[in-house]
Design a protein around this motif. Structure first.
Motif, PDB file in Angstrom:
ATOM      1  N   VAL A  89       0.673  -1.168   0.069  1.00 53.60           N
ATOM      2  CA  VAL A  89      -0.137   0.041  -0.032  1.00 53.60           C
ATOM      3  C   VAL A  89       0.788   1.205  -0.179  1.00 53.60           C
ATOM      4  O   VAL A  89       0.629   2.295  -0.851  1.00 53.60           O
ATOM      5  N   THR A  90       1.859   1.361   0.996  1.00 59.21           N
ATOM      6  CA  THR A  90       2.752   2.381   1.071  1.00 59.21           C
ATOM      7  C   THR A  90       3.622   2.583  -0.238  1.00 59.21           C
ATOM      8  O   THR A  90       3.750   3.868  -0.697  1.00 59.21           O
ATOM      9  N   GLN A  91       3.973   1.794  -0.979  1.00 57.86           N
ATOM     10  CA  GLN A  91       4.708   1.862  -2.374  1.00 57.86           C
ATOM     11  C   GLN A  91       3.709   2.097  -3.606  1.00 57.86           C
ATOM     12  O   GLN A  91       4.059   2.246  -4.712  1.00 57.86           O
ATOM     13  N   GLY A  92       2.268   2.032  -3.264  1.00 52.65           N
ATOM     14  CA  GLY A  92       1.367   2.381  -4.405  1.00 52.65           C
ATOM     15  C   GLY A  92       1.051   1.258  -5.083  1.00 52.65           C
ATOM     16  O   GLY A  92       0.357   1.326  -6.246  1.00 52.65           O
ATOM     17  N   HIS A  93       1.486   0.238  -5.049  1.00 55.24           N
ATOM     18  CA  HIS A  93       1.166  -1.340  -5.672  1.00 55.24           C
ATOM     19  C   HIS A  93      -0.206  -1.619  -5.315  1.00 55.24           C
ATOM     20  O   HIS A  93      -0.973  -2.459  -6.291  1.00 55.24           O
ATOM     21  N   SER A 110      -4.100  -0.789  -3.200  1.00 55.80           N
ATOM     22  CA  SER A 110      -5.113   0.098  -2.417  1.00 55.80           C
ATOM     23  C   SER A 110      -6.187  -0.783  -1.973  1.00 55.80           C
ATOM     24  O   SER A 110      -6.771  -1.654  -2.432  1.00 55.80           O
TER      25      SER A 110
END
Length: 322
Positions: A314-318, A320
């Motif tokens: 989630v933090t790396q945007g992979h 949601s």
């Protein structure tokens, strides 16, 4: 505390990056081997590690190039051999994965043999070098005495398992003949945060499962799981313990696919995690990690393993979470 200098091969990889993080935090100087030290984008996650500017050096080495590890290994007290052929669509398994794994391991060990400062080599093998067997007694967990069958790996086209089994066997033969102190670590399926923003095959498979894909995990079937940080710490434990010897199974828990998705879908009900899998007709097995626990390793739970992985994705945007 200065622990001296060690070499980590395949330094930019998923697990190797975590090991380097842990080594730097413990005060080691680290020489990491990579295919292209000038690739700033691919290596940025290593240079961002605490202590990297002061105690990390990255040098070029190729698994298939004879002598290319000499420079990196000379003068190091320890070598962690983690580099392995990159897995993709395999058309010629012997040329693409098996020979590079075996010859690459021997290439690294020949460089180790030239180094008079060497204390110990730690080889990253795999639980797949333990569990691919014709007959597994479901009542007896598999431990370090178990070896995968080369013939069965070939018959089932388990090329990764075959490459790991053959590379580890070649390593033991070479080190026994040449008086090299070797210890091997056999992790199960390694899950956890990826330090690199580019996901490798393991992290990509987990992301796929969380997004509803079933193909990879159907093929995996029943499988062991372990947190990436536990594996990194396990490598350091077997390196530092004077009495550590032989092979070490490194696994937190073994689960069927249905057991796994039941646990993680309960924690993340809004994700498209599959609810059930078609059942395999495969032997039940478990792993015995008592030996590495005896060195002081405490394994994280399956809940912690996947919580840390999901948070990172989630933090790396992979990923949601709705």
């Amino acid at each position: 505390m200065d622990h001296g200098t060690v070499c980590v091969t395949g330094a930019s990889g998923f697990l190797a990056s975590w090991l380097i993080k842990r080594l730097l935090l413990s005060g080691y100087h680290v020489v990491g081997t990579v295919r292209d030290p000038g690739n700033e984008a691919k290596l940025a996650h290593l240079w961002n590690l605490q202590g990297a500017k002061e105690r990390l050096r990255l040098v070029k080495a190729e698994l298939t190039e004879e002598g290319s590890f000499d420079n990196a290994i000379m003068g190091c007290a320890g070598v962690f051999h983690m580099a392995s052929p990159v897995l993709g669509q395999i058309t010629n398994p012997r040329e693409e994965i098996i020979n590079p794994a075996v010859n690459g391991t021997l290439n690294v060990l020949r460089s180790c043999k030239k180094n008079p400062s060497l204390r110990r080599v730690v080889l990253t093998s795999s639980s797949s070098a333990v569990r691919v067997k014709d007959k597994v007694d479901p009542r007896i967990p598999l431990d370090e005495s178990s070896w995968s069958s080369v013939e069965l790996c070939e018959k089932l086209k388990k090329w990764y398992a075959l490459s790991k089994t053959m590379a580890e066997k070649a390593a033991w033969e070479f080190c026994n003949e040449n008086g090299i102190n070797l210890v091997t670590v056999m992790p199960s399926f390694v899950v956890g945060p990826s330090l690199s923003p580019t996901l490798g095959s393991t992290a990509s498979d987990i992301l796929g499962l969380l997004q509803g894909e079933t193909e990879k995990f159907y093929l995996y079937g029943r499988m062991g799981y372990v947190h990436i940080d536990d594996v990194a710490l396990g490598h350091i434990l077997v390196y530092e313990h004077e009495n550590a010897e032989g092979r070490y199974v490194c696994n937190s828990i073994v689960l069927n696919n249905d057991e796994l998705v039941s646990i993680i879908s309960a924690r993340y009900p809004t994700l498209a995690i599959p609810k059930r899998f078609e059942q395999h007709d495969r032997s039940y097995y478990d792993f015995n990690s008592t030996k590495i626990k005896g060195l002081g390793l405490k394994f994280k739970s399956i809940e912690d393993i996947f919580d840390d992985c999901v948070t990172s994705l989630v933090t790396q945007g992979h990923l949601s979470i709705p």
